[in-house]
Design a protein around this motif. Sequence first.
Motif, PDB file in Angstrom:
ATOM      1  N   SER A 290       0.777  -1.189  -0.120  1.00  0.00           N
ATOM      2  CA  SER A 290      -0.121  -0.042  -0.133  1.00  0.00           C
ATOM      3  C   SER A 290       0.976   1.112  -0.010  1.00  0.00           C
ATOM      4  O   SER A 290       0.247   2.176  -0.161  1.00  0.00           O
ATOM      5  CB  SER A 290      -0.952   0.066   1.359  1.00  0.00           C
ATOM      6  OG  SER A 290      -0.358  -0.034   2.274  1.00  0.00           O
ATOM      7  N   MET A 291       2.186   1.204   0.282  1.00  0.00           N
ATOM      8  CA  MET A 291       2.873   2.184   0.395  1.00  0.00           C
ATOM      9  C   MET A 291       4.194   1.926  -0.221  1.00  0.00           C
ATOM     10  O   MET A 291       5.481   2.006   0.577  1.00  0.00           O
ATOM     11  CB  MET A 291       3.091   2.987   1.628  1.00  0.00           C
ATOM     12  CG  MET A 291       3.250   2.185   2.838  1.00  0.00           C
ATOM     13  SD  MET A 291       3.415   2.689   4.391  1.00  0.00           S
ATOM     14  CE  MET A 291       4.002   1.263   5.387  1.00  0.00           C
ATOM     15  N   PRO A 292       4.307   1.572  -1.442  1.00  0.00           N
ATOM     16  CA  PRO A 292       5.740   1.210  -2.115  1.00  0.00           C
ATOM     17  C   PRO A 292       6.866   2.123  -2.030  1.00  0.00           C
ATOM     18  O   PRO A 292       8.038   1.899  -1.681  1.00  0.00           O
ATOM     19  CB  PRO A 292       5.367   0.790  -3.349  1.00  0.00           C
ATOM     20  CG  PRO A 292       4.208   1.426  -3.680  1.00  0.00           C
ATOM     21  CD  PRO A 292       3.348   1.460  -2.584  1.00  0.00           C
ATOM     22  N   ALA A 293       6.511   3.340  -2.255  1.00  0.00           N
ATOM     23  CA  ALA A 293       7.427   4.528  -2.387  1.00  0.00           C
ATOM     24  C   ALA A 293       8.185   4.627  -0.845  1.00  0.00           C
ATOM     25  O   ALA A 293       9.573   4.925  -0.723  1.00  0.00           O
ATOM     26  CB  ALA A 293       6.866   5.694  -2.764  1.00  0.00           C
ATOM     27  N   THR A 294       7.274   4.477   0.096  1.00  0.00           N
ATOM     28  CA  THR A 294       7.790   4.870   1.483  1.00  0.00           C
ATOM     29  C   THR A 294       8.424   3.649   1.848  1.00  0.00           C
ATOM     30  O   THR A 294       9.513   3.716   2.611  1.00  0.00           O
ATOM     31  CB  THR A 294       6.646   4.813   2.446  1.00  0.00           C
ATOM     32  OG1 THR A 294       5.643   5.956   2.210  1.00  0.00           O
ATOM     33  CG2 THR A 294       7.161   5.120   3.873  1.00  0.00           C
ATOM     34  N   ALA A 295       8.021   2.396   1.475  1.00  0.00           N
ATOM     35  CA  ALA A 295       9.089   1.175   1.841  1.00  0.00           C
ATOM     36  C   ALA A 295      10.309   1.248   1.124  1.00  0.00           C
ATOM     37  O   ALA A 295      11.393   0.928   1.703  1.00  0.00           O
ATOM     38  CB  ALA A 295       8.416   0.032   1.363  1.00  0.00           C
ATOM     39  N   THR A 296      10.186   1.901  -0.114  1.00  0.00           N
ATOM     40  CA  THR A 296      11.780   1.914  -0.993  1.00  0.00           C
ATOM     41  C   THR A 296      12.563   3.120  -0.221  1.00  0.00           C
ATOM     42  O   THR A 296      13.783   3.125  -0.102  1.00  0.00           O
ATOM     43  CB  THR A 296      11.381   2.217  -2.218  1.00  0.00           C
ATOM     44  OG1 THR A 296      10.369   1.266  -2.846  1.00  0.00           O
ATOM     45  CG2 THR A 296      12.792   2.045  -3.111  1.00  0.00           C
ATOM     46  N   ALA A 297      12.044   4.147   0.330  1.00  0.00           N
ATOM     47  CA  ALA A 297      12.546   5.180   0.918  1.00  0.00           C
ATOM     48  C   ALA A 297      13.181   4.678   2.213  1.00  0.00           C
ATOM     49  O   ALA A 297      14.450   5.012   2.582  1.00  0.00           O
ATOM     50  CB  ALA A 297      11.612   6.306   1.344  1.00  0.00           C
ATOM     51  N   ALA A 298      12.362   3.836   3.146  1.00  0.00           N
ATOM     52  CA  ALA A 298      13.064   3.298   4.156  1.00  0.00           C
ATOM     53  C   ALA A 298      14.383   2.363   3.926  1.00  0.00           C
ATOM     54  O   ALA A 298      15.358   2.435   4.518  1.00  0.00           O
ATOM     55  CB  ALA A 298      12.114   2.565   5.041  1.00  0.00           C
ATOM     56  N   ASN A 299      14.293   1.671   2.778  1.00  0.00           N
ATOM     57  CA  ASN A 299      15.404   0.945   2.175  1.00  0.00           C
ATOM     58  C   ASN A 299      16.493   1.670   1.892  1.00  0.00           C
ATOM     59  O   ASN A 299      17.635   1.585   2.205  1.00  0.00           O
ATOM     60  CB  ASN A 299      14.868  -0.033   1.095  1.00  0.00           C
ATOM     61  CG  ASN A 299      16.044  -1.046   0.715  1.00  0.00           C
ATOM     62  OD1 ASN A 299      16.667  -1.465   1.650  1.00  0.00           O
ATOM     63  ND2 ASN A 299      15.603  -1.926  -0.441  1.00  0.00           N
ATOM     64  N   ASN A 300      16.110   2.703   1.196  1.00  0.00           N
ATOM     65  CA  ASN A 300      16.983   3.762   0.762  1.00  0.00           C
ATOM     66  C   ASN A 300      17.736   4.451   2.030  1.00  0.00           C
ATOM     67  O   ASN A 300      19.004   4.527   2.074  1.00  0.00           O
ATOM     68  CB  ASN A 300      16.618   4.728  -0.330  1.00  0.00           C
ATOM     69  CG  ASN A 300      17.667   5.452  -1.223  1.00  0.00           C
ATOM     70  OD1 ASN A 300      18.343   4.524  -1.969  1.00  0.00           O
ATOM     71  ND2 ASN A 300      17.675   6.847  -1.236  1.00  0.00           N
ATOM     72  N   LEU A 301      17.213   4.694   3.000  1.00  0.00           N
ATOM     73  CA  LEU A 301      17.705   5.457   4.120  1.00  0.00           C
ATOM     74  C   LEU A 301      18.622   4.537   4.864  1.00  0.00           C
ATOM     75  O   LEU A 301      19.892   5.204   5.083  1.00  0.00           O
ATOM     76  CB  LEU A 301      16.426   5.927   5.254  1.00  0.00           C
ATOM     77  CG  LEU A 301      16.785   6.319   6.777  1.00  0.00           C
ATOM     78  CD1 LEU A 301      17.342   7.598   6.275  1.00  0.00           C
ATOM     79  CD2 LEU A 301      15.533   6.165   7.303  1.00  0.00           C
ATOM     80  N   CYS A 302      18.368   3.269   5.013  1.00  0.00           N
ATOM     81  CA  CYS A 302      19.188   2.404   5.749  1.00  0.00           C
ATOM     82  C   CYS A 302      20.710   2.163   4.754  1.00  0.00           C
ATOM     83  O   CYS A 302      21.714   2.467   5.470  1.00  0.00           O
ATOM     84  CB  CYS A 302      18.896   1.089   5.894  1.00  0.00           C
ATOM     85  SG  CYS A 302      17.152   1.219   7.120  1.00  0.00           S
ATOM     86  N   ARG A 303      20.180   1.793   3.384  1.00  0.00           N
ATOM     87  CA  ARG A 303      21.555   1.651   2.701  1.00  0.00           C
ATOM     88  C   ARG A 303      22.548   2.811   2.762  1.00  0.00           C
ATOM     89  O   ARG A 303      23.650   2.559   2.681  1.00  0.00           O
ATOM     90  CB  ARG A 303      20.896   1.386   1.334  1.00  0.00           C
ATOM     91  CG  ARG A 303      20.241  -0.166   1.338  1.00  0.00           C
ATOM     92  CD  ARG A 303      20.037  -0.472  -0.301  1.00  0.00           C
ATOM     93  NE  ARG A 303      19.447   0.330  -1.048  1.00  0.00           N
ATOM     94  CZ  ARG A 303      19.427   0.312  -2.423  1.00  0.00           C
ATOM     95  NH1 ARG A 303      19.837  -0.809  -2.951  1.00  0.00           N
ATOM     96  NH2 ARG A 303      18.898   1.170  -3.085  1.00  0.00           N
TER      97      ARG A 303
END
Length: 508
Positions: A421-434
């Motif tokens: 339901s929130m793919p951009a937010t999930a990818t942003a969380a992934n990007n933040l950690c990486r």
Amino acid sequence: MNDDTDKDVELANQAVEPPEPPYSVYTHREKATMIILVSFTAIISPLSGAIYLPVLPSLARDLDVSTSLINLTVTTYLILQGVAPSFIGNLSDVYGRRPAYMICCIVYLAANIGLAVQNSYAALLTLRCLQSCGSSATIALASAVASDLATRAERGKYLGFAAMGVTLGPALGPVIGGLIDQYLGWRWIFWFLTILSGTLFFILFTFLPETGRNVVGNGSIPAPWWNMSLVAYVKQRRRRRQAEGVDLESAKLPRKRPNPFAALRILGEKGACITLLCSSLMYGGYYMLLTTLSSELSSRYGFSSVIIGLCYLPIGVGSLSYRYTGGFLLDWNFRRHAKAAGVVISHNRQQDMDTLPIEKIRLQVSLPFVYLSSALVIAYGWAMETKSSLAGIEVSLFFCGVFFTASLNGLNTLIIDTHISMPATATAANNLCRCLVGAGAAAISSPLINRVGLGWASVLVSGMWIGLSSFLWLIMAKGPSWRQAEKEKKEAARAKRENVDARNSTSG
């Protein structure tokens, strides 16, 4: 007689029951074209970081500052690259992808023009941060567009398209940066990025329709006029006149206000936190390889910046093969598990994840590639340490690109699958950690290699990856139960809020 009548009525009701709407109204060719377009728009973020690396000595000399201060601009770029998508990604999940792209376009173009004409270190540092803010969210937006258009059964293939630009950036950046710096000067690097991004954004604004499912559902709901491309405006006006194919139920309403901290909330989920931790630490090790490759080739082989840039190409070509390796296997494994569970995969219909072990489906493919990546990193490290032939180093870099991209994109796909339901937010969380881990890896890579040597540093990175794989086995075993518990917790909180609202409305 009554039984026969009831049966006839039931059959009649079944006959008139409308078919389930498609997940997306676009054809395969249209979806692939849109995803490739946003993928090559996402190239500007890693390209802006990688193209900058060959010109660090020139910048330090022209601005009369130390190399350590110039390296600080690389670290701050990585930090902002991780933080900025958390704000833009969640906004795009609520209001759509195109407004987010418009914000990124304005910020990025302004930053590049400023970087091309600035003459001070303070301006360089500030504008690099602004450049990172404008470019970094395009990675999250590309994955979000792919999620808007592709079902879980075909997501491996389409996310392979979405990853093309991201994997090309680190490979092409040093080549382009070295050539431009040698023949035109470092200022032209930023003019080049201005021209490239301006062209990509013009094509995107002209042809890319709004895909955010909160706004247009499966693509059949007309977007607001201010959120339409020129081509989409013409098509959607035609649909509105014909009043055909509009599926209001496919929109995920009601919308919530944008929450810039939504990406951090994902880290509070047990399964997502472990997946993001593994993904980011793997990326950190990989980033150590990318950032030290140029200096190692220069010190050990004496190559020029142009030759060093060309040496990055095998790892980029290997990364591009993901669609035919990891992407193909992800979709094949999904179909295999769906068949075993009795789930029929219909074309362009979303599958119910509650009936499928999605963690096992994705990690059964990713884990073998994690182990293969670990072996290839060691092979690269010792080939470089012993000053082996350049052919051996380049072959190992090619397979590093193949295996690492397949392992990391499997984890990225899992994060999106569990937060559909929130793919951009999930990818942003992934990007933040990486990016935060990548910034730390870039800071310690040179001291670590100087201390223990590149060969043993590669053994440490490989050992860390193999150790992390135990957590991925844990997710395979416990992930479904953790996900179900998280779902029940959210449903209980939602029911509690609805009860409170109902009492408030009754008392009012």
